[in-house]
Design a protein around this motif. Structure first.
Motif, mmCIF file in Angstrom:
data_model
loop_
_atom_site.group_PDB
_atom_site.id
_atom_site.type_symbol
_atom_site.label_atom_id
_atom_site.label_comp_id
_atom_site.label_asym_id
_atom_site.label_seq_id
_atom_site.Cartn_x
_atom_site.Cartn_y
_atom_site.Cartn_z
ATOM 1 N N UNK A 76 0.777 -1.225 0.000
ATOM 2 C CA UNK A 76 0.000 0.000 0.000
ATOM 3 C C UNK A 76 0.807 1.274 0.000
ATOM 4 N N UNK A 77 2.134 1.167 -0.065
ATOM 5 C CA UNK A 77 2.966 2.368 -0.009
ATOM 6 C C UNK A 77 3.343 2.899 -1.394
ATOM 7 N N UNK A 78 3.005 2.166 -2.421
ATOM 8 C CA UNK A 78 3.395 2.601 -3.755
ATOM 9 C C UNK A 78 2.398 2.166 -4.810
ATOM 10 N N UNK A 79 2.523 2.778 -5.991
ATOM 11 C CA UNK A 79 1.653 2.492 -7.127
ATOM 12 C C UNK A 79 2.517 2.089 -8.310
ATOM 13 N N UNK A 80 2.267 0.921 -8.866
ATOM 14 C CA UNK A 80 3.033 0.416 -10.005
ATOM 15 C C UNK A 80 2.494 1.036 -11.290
ATOM 16 N N UNK A 81 3.359 1.692 -12.043
ATOM 17 C CA UNK A 81 2.940 2.372 -13.270
ATOM 18 C C UNK A 81 3.861 2.003 -14.428
ATOM 19 N N UNK A 82 3.331 2.156 -15.626
ATOM 20 C CA UNK A 82 4.088 1.935 -16.851
ATOM 21 C C UNK A 82 4.129 3.229 -17.659
ATOM 22 N N UNK A 83 5.273 3.560 -18.200
ATOM 23 C CA UNK A 83 5.423 4.751 -19.027
ATOM 24 C C UNK A 83 5.705 4.329 -20.461
ATOM 25 N N UNK A 84 4.964 4.944 -21.390
ATOM 26 C CA UNK A 84 5.035 4.598 -22.806
ATOM 27 C C UNK A 84 5.365 5.841 -23.623
#
Length: 213
Positions: free
Chosen positions: A125-133
């Protein structure tokens, strides 16, 4: 023991799977900010997004060339119509909408720049997994860089370049899947009788709003 090893391999395989281009939920609402590299424009907007009906509502406040403004726009892409709404005076301006609807998505032609955690990966709950394109804008209008969540393809940020403003950054937050009040995506009862005004064809999405400030 063999079952545990098999489950471990499957879990590692799932976690190591390469991200794929994705499409955001068809119904979204929330807030966003838009800022430009040359500092001429900054806006805060509440937005409602309907990809099924190709409708967008933006309620903005911000500054353009050091002048404050508020703005309420309903974009109906299928009808090629935009309403500028003034609820206080109960008036509307009706203008032709001459740009194509662009869904919130990562196109299949985009390339993965990288994956990261916003916040911390130290605990649940301490982070958010994101993808950059990164990829090309439609009609060879330039390049873009978009960041979305790994799970759900929720928009986080989008950056692209224009000749007028330089780099334009859009940041999304407080996103909610669905629409709390879908009627906001229909013209108010004082709008349908508004006469269509004649305008020059806008060159990009930003020009839909800047011509009024």
């Amino acid at each position: 023991m063999r079952l545990f090893a098999l489950l471990t391999c499957l879990l590692v395989g799932c976690l190591a799977e390469k991200p794929h281009p994705c499409t955001s939920p068809a119904l979204l609402s929330g807030a966003l900010t838009v800022s430009t590299q040359n500092e001429k424009l900054w806006t805060y907007s509440q937005y409602m997004y309907d990809a099924l009906g190709q409708r967008i509502r933006l309620k903005e406040m911000g500054t353009y060339e050091n002048k404050s403004f508020t703005y309420d726009a309903l974009l109906l892409f299928r009808e090629a119509t935009m309403f500028e709404i003034n609820n206080h005076d109960r008036t509307c301006k009706k203008k032709p909408l001459k740009v194509d609807f662009q869904p919130l998505e990562i196109p299949k032609t985009a390339s993965l720049l990288g994956q990261a955690v916003i916040g911390s990966s130290s605990g649940p709950g301490q982070g958010l997994l994101v993808n950059t394109w990164i990829g090309d804008l439609p009609k060879k209008a330039g390049k873009f860089m978009s960041t979305v969540t790994e799970f759900g393809c929720i928009p986080v940020s989008n950056v692209y370049h224009t000749d007028q403003f330089g780099w334009v950054l859009t940041s999304f937050f407080n996103n909610v899947i669905g629409l709390s009040d879908p009627s906001q995506l229909n013209p108010p009862d004082f709008c349908p009788d508004a006469e269509m005004e004649s305008t020059e064809e806008p060159t990009d999405f930003l020009s839909l709003f800047l011509s009024n400030h």
